[in-house]
Design a protein around this motif. Structure first.
Motif, PDB file in Angstrom:
ATOM      1  N   ARG A 201       0.663  -1.445  -0.065  1.00 56.30           N
ATOM      2  CA  ARG A 201      -0.012  -0.048  -0.025  1.00 56.30           C
ATOM      3  C   ARG A 201       0.797   1.154   0.031  1.00 56.30           C
ATOM      4  O   ARG A 201       0.444   2.240  -0.639  1.00 56.30           O
ATOM      5  CB  ARG A 201      -0.880   0.062   1.364  1.00 56.30           C
ATOM      6  CG  ARG A 201      -2.021  -1.170   1.116  1.00 56.30           C
ATOM      7  CD  ARG A 201      -3.351  -0.608   2.130  1.00 56.30           C
ATOM      8  NE  ARG A 201      -2.751  -0.478   3.512  1.00 56.30           N
ATOM      9  CZ  ARG A 201      -2.808  -1.497   4.272  1.00 56.30           C
ATOM     10  NH1 ARG A 201      -3.122  -2.860   3.850  1.00 56.30           N
ATOM     11  NH2 ARG A 201      -2.274  -1.631   5.597  1.00 56.30           N
ATOM     12  N   ALA A 202       2.149   1.316   0.770  1.00 55.83           N
ATOM     13  CA  ALA A 202       3.013   2.335   0.568  1.00 55.83           C
ATOM     14  C   ALA A 202       3.391   2.548  -0.751  1.00 55.83           C
ATOM     15  O   ALA A 202       3.517   3.671  -1.471  1.00 55.83           O
ATOM     16  CB  ALA A 202       4.070   2.084   1.564  1.00 55.83           C
ATOM     17  N   GLN A 203       3.716   1.499  -1.333  1.00 59.31           N
ATOM     18  CA  GLN A 203       4.032   1.670  -2.750  1.00 59.31           C
ATOM     19  C   GLN A 203       3.245   2.321  -3.612  1.00 59.31           C
ATOM     20  O   GLN A 203       3.356   3.012  -4.746  1.00 59.31           O
ATOM     21  CB  GLN A 203       4.721   0.223  -3.244  1.00 59.31           C
ATOM     22  CG  GLN A 203       6.058   0.020  -2.710  1.00 59.31           C
ATOM     23  CD  GLN A 203       6.358  -1.407  -3.383  1.00 59.31           C
ATOM     24  OE1 GLN A 203       5.700  -2.549  -3.266  1.00 59.31           O
ATOM     25  NE2 GLN A 203       7.158  -1.462  -4.294  1.00 59.31           N
ATOM     26  N   VAL A 204       1.844   1.990  -3.554  1.00 62.02           N
ATOM     27  CA  VAL A 204       0.806   2.313  -4.144  1.00 62.02           C
ATOM     28  C   VAL A 204       0.599   3.896  -3.957  1.00 62.02           C
ATOM     29  O   VAL A 204       0.167   4.719  -4.787  1.00 62.02           O
ATOM     30  CB  VAL A 204      -0.559   1.680  -4.166  1.00 62.02           C
ATOM     31  CG1 VAL A 204      -1.753   2.474  -4.647  1.00 62.02           C
ATOM     32  CG2 VAL A 204      -0.440   0.120  -4.397  1.00 62.02           C
ATOM     33  N   ALA A 205       0.881   4.234  -2.553  1.00 64.36           N
ATOM     34  CA  ALA A 205       0.710   5.666  -2.344  1.00 64.36           C
ATOM     35  C   ALA A 205       1.868   6.357  -3.141  1.00 64.36           C
ATOM     36  O   ALA A 205       1.383   7.620  -3.439  1.00 64.36           O
ATOM     37  CB  ALA A 205       0.943   5.835  -0.679  1.00 64.36           C
ATOM     38  N   ASP A 206       2.936   5.819  -3.042  1.00 61.60           N
ATOM     39  CA  ASP A 206       4.051   6.365  -3.871  1.00 61.60           C
ATOM     40  C   ASP A 206       3.841   6.714  -5.363  1.00 61.60           C
ATOM     41  O   ASP A 206       3.962   8.001  -6.162  1.00 61.60           O
ATOM     42  CB  ASP A 206       5.476   5.645  -3.939  1.00 61.60           C
ATOM     43  CG  ASP A 206       6.096   5.645  -2.536  1.00 61.60           C
ATOM     44  OD1 ASP A 206       5.473   6.663  -1.694  1.00 61.60           O
ATOM     45  OD2 ASP A 206       7.004   4.701  -2.237  1.00 61.60           O
ATOM     46  N   LEU A 207       3.200   5.633  -5.951  1.00 62.74           N
ATOM     47  CA  LEU A 207       2.634   5.797  -7.553  1.00 62.74           C
ATOM     48  C   LEU A 207       1.423   6.925  -7.610  1.00 62.74           C
ATOM     49  O   LEU A 207       1.698   7.616  -8.671  1.00 62.74           O
ATOM     50  CB  LEU A 207       1.952   4.419  -8.101  1.00 62.74           C
ATOM     51  CG  LEU A 207       2.966   3.256  -8.159  1.00 62.74           C
ATOM     52  CD1 LEU A 207       2.059   2.066  -8.313  1.00 62.74           C
ATOM     53  CD2 LEU A 207       4.141   3.549  -9.010  1.00 62.74           C
TER      54      LEU A 207
END
Length: 242
Positions: A201-207
């Protein structure tokens, strides 16, 4: 006299129907736990690789249109985020002057996609939480039932020697042991998968942040004055100068 076998398999075979059903249920729960663990681990591993590649692509992209083209092959949440931003921008062609309002609408849309992806990532892990919470009590039920049956048999046989009592109690306690065997890995695996989900989810937030950077960059180009006094106009396909 034939010695009594206290192996788990022998105790399972000699247990009563209720205790045997409890043991079978706990074994099935344990198998489900490890199945979910393997399936979700493979899913998270592949997803992290795709998200990392999409992050590199969006970092190198200069416009939202390029981001849409370069993430098309990856699919998944990265492409969905870019497409959502592009769709909202296209639907707001008649009010592009309200840039802050457009950014706000895009952010709301992307947040909904983030939340949906978070729910999808945790799909299947609720079973682990249920197994971890209920397995000890299911095993305890089997133990209590087995001990009740043992004492009933003792009373009927009118024999109180340890040789008569021990086999029934051992069979009953096996249910509690199986309950712990099913519950402990389920709790540990659930916590592990929850951490993996939080990382994704943190990676999705970065995207999402990268997509909003492209949106802001494109909107800034709309009113960027050139040396000749011309204005860069942004359309749905590319950035051109008129």
């Amino acid at each position: 006299m034939t010695p009594i076998s206290f192996s788990p398999w022998e105790m399972f075979l000699t247990a009563g129907p209720v205790v045997r059903a409890v043991m079978t249920l706990l074994v099935v729960a344990s198998l489900l736990t490890w199945t979910v663990f393997i399936a979700k681990s493979v899913e998270f591993f592949r997803l992290r690789l795709r998200l990392a590649r999409a992050e590199r692509v969006l970092t190198e992209a200069n416009t939202l249109t390029l981001g849409e083209e370069w993430t098309r092959d990856y699919g998944g949440i990265a492409h969905n985020l870019v497409m959502a931003a592009a769709a909202e921008r296209q639907q707001s062609q008649d009010i592009l002057e309200d840039r802050e309002g457009l950014k706000e609408r895009i952010v709301l849309h992307l947040e909904r996609l983030e939340a949906a992806e978070g729910r999808r990532l945790m799909r299947g892990t609720g079973l682990l939480a249920t197994i971890g919470a209920t397995s000890p009590f299911i095993g305890l039920f089997g133990t209590v039932w087995g001990i009740m049956t043992s004492f009933t048999g003792i009373a009927a046989a009118k024999a109180t020697s340890l040789a008569v009592v021990a086999p029934g109690i051992a069979e009953a306690l096996l249910a509690t042991a199986l309950g712990l065997v099913a519950a402990i890995p389920a709790v540990v695996i659930y916590n592990h998968l929850a951490r993996q989900s939080a990382s994704c989810r943190a990676q999705v937030a970065d995207l999402t942040s990268l997509v909003m950077r492209l949106v802001s960059r494109d909107l800034s180009r709309m009113g960027l004055p050139l040396v000749t006094g011309q204005v860069v106009r942004f359309d749905a396909r590319a950035v051109t100068a008129e």
